[in-house]
Design a protein around this motif. Structure first.
Motif, PDB file in Angstrom:
ATOM      1  N   LEU A  69      40.330  52.678  -3.715  1.00  0.00           N
ATOM      2  CA  LEU A  69      39.949  51.672  -2.847  1.00  0.00           C
ATOM      3  C   LEU A  69      40.913  50.419  -3.321  1.00  0.00           C
ATOM      4  O   LEU A  69      40.724  49.899  -4.098  1.00  0.00           O
ATOM      5  N   MET A  70      41.828  50.345  -2.047  1.00  0.00           N
ATOM      6  CA  MET A  70      42.771  49.282  -2.500  1.00  0.00           C
ATOM      7  C   MET A  70      42.896  47.883  -1.595  1.00  0.00           C
ATOM      8  O   MET A  70      42.786  48.040  -0.424  1.00  0.00           O
ATOM      9  N   ASP A  71      42.840  46.860  -2.299  1.00  0.00           N
ATOM     10  CA  ASP A  71      42.848  45.673  -1.633  1.00  0.00           C
ATOM     11  C   ASP A  71      44.223  45.445  -1.047  1.00  0.00           C
ATOM     12  O   ASP A  71      45.210  46.206  -1.728  1.00  0.00           O
ATOM     13  N   ILE A  72      44.507  44.690   0.005  1.00  0.00           N
ATOM     14  CA  ILE A  72      45.967  44.590   0.197  1.00  0.00           C
ATOM     15  C   ILE A  72      46.573  43.103  -0.087  1.00  0.00           C
ATOM     16  O   ILE A  72      47.794  43.266  -0.669  1.00  0.00           O
ATOM     17  N   ARG A  73      46.030  42.060  -0.426  1.00  0.00           N
ATOM     18  CA  ARG A  73      46.653  40.729  -0.809  1.00  0.00           C
ATOM     19  C   ARG A  73      46.127  40.777  -2.265  1.00  0.00           C
ATOM     20  O   ARG A  73      45.035  40.547  -2.690  1.00  0.00           O
ATOM     21  N   MET A  74      47.177  41.008  -3.101  1.00  0.00           N
ATOM     22  CA  MET A  74      46.923  40.747  -4.755  1.00  0.00           C
ATOM     23  C   MET A  74      48.386  40.267  -5.392  1.00  0.00           C
ATOM     24  O   MET A  74      49.522  40.610  -4.696  1.00  0.00           O
ATOM     25  N   PRO A  75      48.269  39.679  -6.345  1.00  0.00           N
ATOM     26  CA  PRO A  75      49.413  39.029  -7.158  1.00  0.00           C
ATOM     27  C   PRO A  75      50.031  40.346  -7.698  1.00  0.00           C
ATOM     28  O   PRO A  75      49.508  41.457  -7.796  1.00  0.00           O
ATOM     29  N   VAL A  76      51.189  40.172  -8.215  1.00  0.00           N
ATOM     30  CA  VAL A  76      52.103  41.048  -9.057  1.00  0.00           C
ATOM     31  C   VAL A  76      52.586  42.160  -8.125  1.00  0.00           C
ATOM     32  O   VAL A  76      53.909  42.428  -7.963  1.00  0.00           O
ATOM     33  N   LEU A  77      51.687  42.876  -7.446  1.00  0.00           N
ATOM     34  CA  LEU A  77      52.164  44.002  -6.712  1.00  0.00           C
ATOM     35  C   LEU A  77      51.073  43.935  -5.591  1.00  0.00           C
ATOM     36  O   LEU A  77      50.045  44.322  -5.824  1.00  0.00           O
ATOM     37  N   ASP A  78      51.500  44.067  -4.239  1.00  0.00           N
ATOM     38  CA  ASP A  78      50.395  44.034  -3.227  1.00  0.00           C
ATOM     39  C   ASP A  78      49.976  45.486  -3.048  1.00  0.00           C
ATOM     40  O   ASP A  78      50.541  46.485  -3.348  1.00  0.00           O
ATOM     41  N   GLY A  79      48.814  45.662  -2.290  1.00  0.00           N
ATOM     42  CA  GLY A  79      48.347  46.813  -1.924  1.00  0.00           C
ATOM     43  C   GLY A  79      49.332  47.669  -1.105  1.00  0.00           C
ATOM     44  O   GLY A  79      49.185  49.094  -1.316  1.00  0.00           O
ATOM     45  N   ILE A  80      50.108  47.117  -0.236  1.00  0.00           N
ATOM     46  CA  ILE A  80      50.652  47.880   0.552  1.00  0.00           C
ATOM     47  C   ILE A  80      51.813  48.721  -0.549  1.00  0.00           C
ATOM     48  O   ILE A  80      52.144  50.082  -0.321  1.00  0.00           O
ATOM     49  N   ALA A  81      52.462  47.861  -1.281  1.00  0.00           N
ATOM     50  CA  ALA A  81      53.479  48.709  -2.042  1.00  0.00           C
ATOM     51  C   ALA A  81      52.865  49.412  -3.038  1.00  0.00           C
ATOM     52  O   ALA A  81      53.423  50.536  -3.461  1.00  0.00           O
ATOM     53  N   ALA A  82      51.804  49.099  -3.542  1.00  0.00           N
ATOM     54  CA  ALA A  82      51.081  49.806  -4.551  1.00  0.00           C
ATOM     55  C   ALA A  82      50.570  51.414  -3.828  1.00  0.00           C
ATOM     56  O   ALA A  82      50.951  52.288  -4.534  1.00  0.00           O
ATOM     57  N   THR A  83      50.369  51.275  -2.726  1.00  0.00           N
ATOM     58  CA  THR A  83      49.750  52.653  -2.003  1.00  0.00           C
ATOM     59  C   THR A  83      51.097  53.448  -1.576  1.00  0.00           C
ATOM     60  O   THR A  83      50.948  54.511  -2.017  1.00  0.00           O
ATOM     61  N   ALA A  84      52.263  52.820  -1.119  1.00  0.00           N
ATOM     62  CA  ALA A  84      53.417  53.561  -1.115  1.00  0.00           C
ATOM     63  C   ALA A  84      54.012  54.248  -2.331  1.00  0.00           C
ATOM     64  O   ALA A  84      54.402  55.395  -2.212  1.00  0.00           O
ATOM     65  N   ARG A  85      53.800  53.228  -3.674  1.00  0.00           N
ATOM     66  CA  ARG A  85      54.381  54.089  -4.632  1.00  0.00           C
ATOM     67  C   ARG A  85      53.347  55.240  -5.354  1.00  0.00           C
ATOM     68  O   ARG A  85      53.715  55.903  -5.636  1.00  0.00           O
ATOM     69  N   LEU A  86      51.984  54.927  -5.042  1.00  0.00           N
ATOM     70  CA  LEU A  86      51.115  56.234  -5.415  1.00  0.00           C
ATOM     71  C   LEU A  86      51.164  57.124  -4.648  1.00  0.00           C
ATOM     72  O   LEU A  86      51.303  58.544  -5.036  1.00  0.00           O
TER      73      LEU A  86
END
Length: 225
Positions: free
Chosen positions: A52-69
């Protein structure tokens, strides 16, 4: 048990989601992360079924984190599936999340039963779009993606010679000048021009030139023919 990871920068949100996704309903929360960086660093080793991934987050946002995962999974079925947590004011981010590989969208204010259904659907390999989100995604697709896809198909229908004629035409070359550059008869150029009009769905030379500039066949300021 469906293994779930929760990624959100608000501790109270994480706690609430963990409470909803309880063992009694068939879930095991294997990790909680406060930003996308933690998710990227920790979750591949934990191998949750759904994130479950929030979109707006500090350090690395949810879109970038989703792409990397998803990239780290390299297309493997073992890679975590991502269910994005969104709100109604994040229209501009929805398509980015889809492109990053998200499998679905749940609203942060969803009823508990809807969230449970969403996680189960994604874990089973399906896609989940909360009511309202689906409407906005489809609207975005109809307005931007589908027309662009249709235009791409029209360009792909052109032969290599027709592409060459279109590029020269867009640079202001006459049929005679195009014929000289391509070493063909002027009548042949006229045939190619007619084919371009038909395949691009345009009525005249001006419309074809505008189409060429609008879709990157040529760029403003380039060399003349």
């Amino acid at each position: 048990m469906i293994r779930v990871a929760i990624v959100d920068d608000q501790a109270i949100i994480r706690a609430g989601l963990a409470r909803i996704l309880s063992p009694a309903d068939g879930f095991e929360v294997v990790a909680e992360c406060a930003d996308g960086r933690q998710a990227v660093d920790r979750l591949p080793a934990l191998r949750p079924d759904v994130v479950l991934m929030d979109i707006r987050m500090p350090v690395l946002d949810g879109i970038a984190a989703t792409a990397r995962l998803r990239a780290a999974a390299n297309g493997s079925a073992d890679g975590p599936l991502v269910l994005v947590l969104t709100t109604f004011d994040e229209d501009e981010l929805l398509w980015g999340a889809i492109e990053a590989g998200a499998a679905g969208f749940a609203l942060k204010d969803s009823a508990a039963e809807d969230l449970i259904a969403a996680v189960r659907t994604v874990a089973a390999g399906g896609a989940w779009f909360a009511p309202g989100v689906a409407t906005r995604v489809l609207d975005h697709y109809r307005r931007l993606v589908a027309p662009a896809a249709r235009r791409s198909i029209r360009l792909e229908a052109l032969s290599d010679r027709e592409h060459a004629v279109l590029r020269l035409m867009a640079r202001g070359a006459t049929n005679g000048e195009i014929a000289a550059v391509l070493h063909v008869a002027e009548a042949t150029v006229k045939t190619h021009v007619g084919g371009i009009f038909t395949k691009l769905g345009v009525r005249d030379r001006a419309a074809a030139i505008v189409f060429a500039y609008d879709h990157g066949v040529v760029a403003p300021g380039g060399d003349p023919p």
